[in-house]
Design a protein around this motif. Structure first.
Motif, PDB file in Angstrom:
ATOM      1  N   GLN A   1       1.433   9.251  -6.250  1.00 19.45           N
ATOM      2  CA  GLN A   1       1.968  10.597  -6.062  1.00 19.45           C
ATOM      3  C   GLN A   1       2.921  10.964  -7.189  1.00 19.45           C
ATOM      4  O   GLN A   1       2.883  12.070  -7.718  1.00 19.45           O
ATOM      5  CB  GLN A   1       2.689  10.697  -4.704  1.00 19.45           C
ATOM      6  CG  GLN A   1       3.166  12.082  -4.377  1.00 19.45           C
ATOM      7  CD  GLN A   1       2.008  13.054  -4.217  1.00 19.45           C
ATOM      8  OE1 GLN A   1       0.925  12.707  -3.756  1.00 19.45           O
ATOM      9  NE2 GLN A   1       2.227  14.291  -4.619  1.00 19.45           N
ATOM     10  N   TRP A   2       3.781  10.019  -7.598  1.00 14.81           N
ATOM     11  CA  TRP A   2       4.723  10.267  -8.693  1.00 14.81           C
ATOM     12  C   TRP A   2       3.966  10.585  -9.976  1.00 14.81           C
ATOM     13  O   TRP A   2       4.312  11.516 -10.686  1.00 14.81           O
ATOM     14  CB  TRP A   2       5.617   9.053  -8.890  1.00 14.81           C
ATOM     15  CG  TRP A   2       6.668   9.272  -9.932  1.00 14.81           C
ATOM     16  CD1 TRP A   2       7.916   9.761  -9.753  1.00 14.81           C
ATOM     17  CD2 TRP A   2       6.549   9.003 -11.341  1.00 14.81           C
ATOM     18  NE1 TRP A   2       8.582   9.826 -10.945  1.00 14.81           N
ATOM     19  CE2 TRP A   2       7.775   9.372 -11.945  1.00 14.81           C
ATOM     20  CE3 TRP A   2       5.536   8.503 -12.147  1.00 14.81           C
ATOM     21  CZ2 TRP A   2       7.995   9.241 -13.309  1.00 14.81           C
ATOM     22  CZ3 TRP A   2       5.770   8.381 -13.503  1.00 14.81           C
ATOM     23  CH2 TRP A   2       6.980   8.737 -14.070  1.00 14.81           C
ATOM     24  N   GLU A   3       2.919   9.805 -10.259  1.00 17.27           N
ATOM     25  CA  GLU A   3       2.145  10.027 -11.480  1.00 17.27           C
ATOM     26  C   GLU A   3       1.432  11.371 -11.455  1.00 17.27           C
ATOM     27  O   GLU A   3       1.326  12.042 -12.481  1.00 17.27           O
ATOM     28  CB  GLU A   3       1.176   8.875 -11.704  1.00 17.27           C
ATOM     29  CG  GLU A   3       1.893   7.607 -12.108  1.00 17.27           C
ATOM     30  CD  GLU A   3       0.976   6.409 -12.271  1.00 17.27           C
ATOM     31  OE1 GLU A   3      -0.202   6.481 -11.863  1.00 17.27           O
ATOM     32  OE2 GLU A   3       1.467   5.406 -12.797  1.00 17.27           O
ATOM     33  N   LEU A   4       0.945  11.788 -10.286  1.00 14.84           N
ATOM     34  CA  LEU A   4       0.302  13.097 -10.181  1.00 14.84           C
ATOM     35  C   LEU A   4       1.294  14.224 -10.439  1.00 14.84           C
ATOM     36  O   LEU A   4       0.966  15.222 -11.068  1.00 14.84           O
ATOM     37  CB  LEU A   4      -0.315  13.278  -8.795  1.00 14.84           C
ATOM     38  CG  LEU A   4      -1.619  12.551  -8.535  1.00 14.84           C
ATOM     39  CD1 LEU A   4      -2.010  12.692  -7.060  1.00 14.84           C
ATOM     40  CD2 LEU A   4      -2.725  13.089  -9.413  1.00 14.84           C
ATOM     41  N   GLU A   5       2.521  14.069  -9.963  1.00 17.92           N
ATOM     42  CA  GLU A   5       3.510  15.132 -10.083  1.00 17.92           C
ATOM     43  C   GLU A   5       4.231  15.150 -11.426  1.00 17.92           C
ATOM     44  O   GLU A   5       4.559  16.207 -11.939  1.00 17.92           O
ATOM     45  CB  GLU A   5       4.539  15.018  -8.962  1.00 17.92           C
ATOM     46  CG  GLU A   5       3.968  15.357  -7.605  1.00 17.92           C
ATOM     47  CD  GLU A   5       4.994  15.251  -6.502  1.00 17.92           C
ATOM     48  OE1 GLU A   5       6.207  15.252  -6.797  1.00 17.92           O
ATOM     49  OE2 GLU A   5       4.590  15.163  -5.335  1.00 17.92           O
TER      50      GLU A   5
ATOM     51  N   ALA B   1       0.825  -1.211   0.000  1.00 15.97           N
ATOM     52  CA  ALA B   1       0.000   0.000   0.000  1.00 15.97           C
ATOM     53  C   ALA B   1       0.862   1.266   0.000  1.00 15.97           C
ATOM     54  O   ALA B   1       0.529   2.241  -0.663  1.00 15.97           O
ATOM     55  CB  ALA B   1      -0.936  -0.001   1.195  1.00 15.97           C
ATOM     56  N   TRP B   2       1.969   1.267   0.754  1.00 10.56           N
ATOM     57  CA  TRP B   2       2.854   2.427   0.781  1.00 10.56           C
ATOM     58  C   TRP B   2       3.389   2.713  -0.619  1.00 10.56           C
ATOM     59  O   TRP B   2       3.373   3.851  -1.078  1.00 10.56           O
ATOM     60  CB  TRP B   2       4.008   2.187   1.760  1.00 10.56           C
ATOM     61  CG  TRP B   2       5.024   3.273   1.718  1.00 10.56           C
ATOM     62  CD1 TRP B   2       4.965   4.480   2.361  1.00 10.56           C
ATOM     63  CD2 TRP B   2       6.239   3.275   0.962  1.00 10.56           C
ATOM     64  NE1 TRP B   2       6.082   5.230   2.055  1.00 10.56           N
ATOM     65  CE2 TRP B   2       6.884   4.505   1.200  1.00 10.56           C
ATOM     66  CE3 TRP B   2       6.851   2.362   0.116  1.00 10.56           C
ATOM     67  CZ2 TRP B   2       8.093   4.842   0.623  1.00 10.56           C
ATOM     68  CZ3 TRP B   2       8.064   2.691  -0.461  1.00 10.56           C
ATOM     69  CH2 TRP B   2       8.675   3.922  -0.204  1.00 10.56           C
ATOM     70  N   ALA B   3       3.851   1.681  -1.313  1.00 11.36           N
ATOM     71  CA  ALA B   3       4.405   1.849  -2.657  1.00 11.36           C
ATOM     72  C   ALA B   3       3.327   2.309  -3.625  1.00 11.36           C
ATOM     73  O   ALA B   3       3.579   3.145  -4.501  1.00 11.36           O
ATOM     74  CB  ALA B   3       5.050   0.550  -3.136  1.00 11.36           C
ATOM     75  N   LEU B   4       2.122   1.797  -3.480  1.00  9.64           N
ATOM     76  CA  LEU B   4       1.017   2.214  -4.338  1.00  9.64           C
ATOM     77  C   LEU B   4       0.747   3.713  -4.190  1.00  9.64           C
ATOM     78  O   LEU B   4       0.568   4.421  -5.183  1.00  9.64           O
ATOM     79  CB  LEU B   4      -0.241   1.408  -4.013  1.00  9.64           C
ATOM     80  CG  LEU B   4      -1.446   1.634  -4.901  1.00  9.64           C
ATOM     81  CD1 LEU B   4      -1.130   1.302  -6.345  1.00  9.64           C
ATOM     82  CD2 LEU B   4      -2.611   0.796  -4.427  1.00  9.64           C
ATOM     83  N   CYS B   5       0.776   4.204  -2.961  1.00  9.18           N
ATOM     84  CA  CYS B   5       0.590   5.642  -2.723  1.00  9.18           C
ATOM     85  C   CYS B   5       1.734   6.441  -3.335  1.00  9.18           C
ATOM     86  O   CYS B   5       1.509   7.518  -3.898  1.00  9.18           O
ATOM     87  CB  CYS B   5       0.509   5.927  -1.226  1.00  9.18           C
ATOM     88  SG  CYS B   5      -1.011   5.336  -0.473  1.00  9.18           S
TER      89      CYS B   5
END
Length: 103
Positions: A46-50, A38-42
């Motif tokens: 976040q990377w994709e949003l930025e 779950a941590w990696a998924l978040c």
């Protein structure tokens, strides 16, 4: 009757947790996310949003390499610091600009 709180032998392998101080690449994060972390998924979200829009092309030009199987298809030309074309991005794959070097 005695009940046990131990997990059954059919449970999934334990999820690897992030290592403190380790700087993960996006490939490592995606691999962990694919495993259900779950941590990696978040972190991937976040990377994709930025950064996803930063790497997304418009495919507004055309491939002019006659030896390319995608000749005439929409592409993005990637240029170097001096403005010289160095790479042709077809969206899912790409190639170097060889026809300019041959001239």
């Amino acid at each position: 009757m005695t009940t046990s709180a131990s997990p059954s032998s059919t449970t999934a392998a334990p999820i690897r947790h992030p290592q403190r101080g380790h700087r993960y690449t996006i490939e490592e994060l995606r691999n962990l996310a694919d495993q259900g972390n779950a941590w990696a998924l978040c972190q991937v979200d976040q990377w994709e949003l930025e950064f996803a829009n930063e790497y997304a092309g418009t495919l507004s030009e055309r491939c002019t390499d006659r030896s390319c199987e995608g000749f005439g298809e929409p592409v993005d030309l990637c240029s170097g610091q001096n403005g010289e074309p160095i790479d042709v991005d077809h969206g899912g794959w790409g190639h170097t600009v060889t026809w300019l070097r041959a001239a």
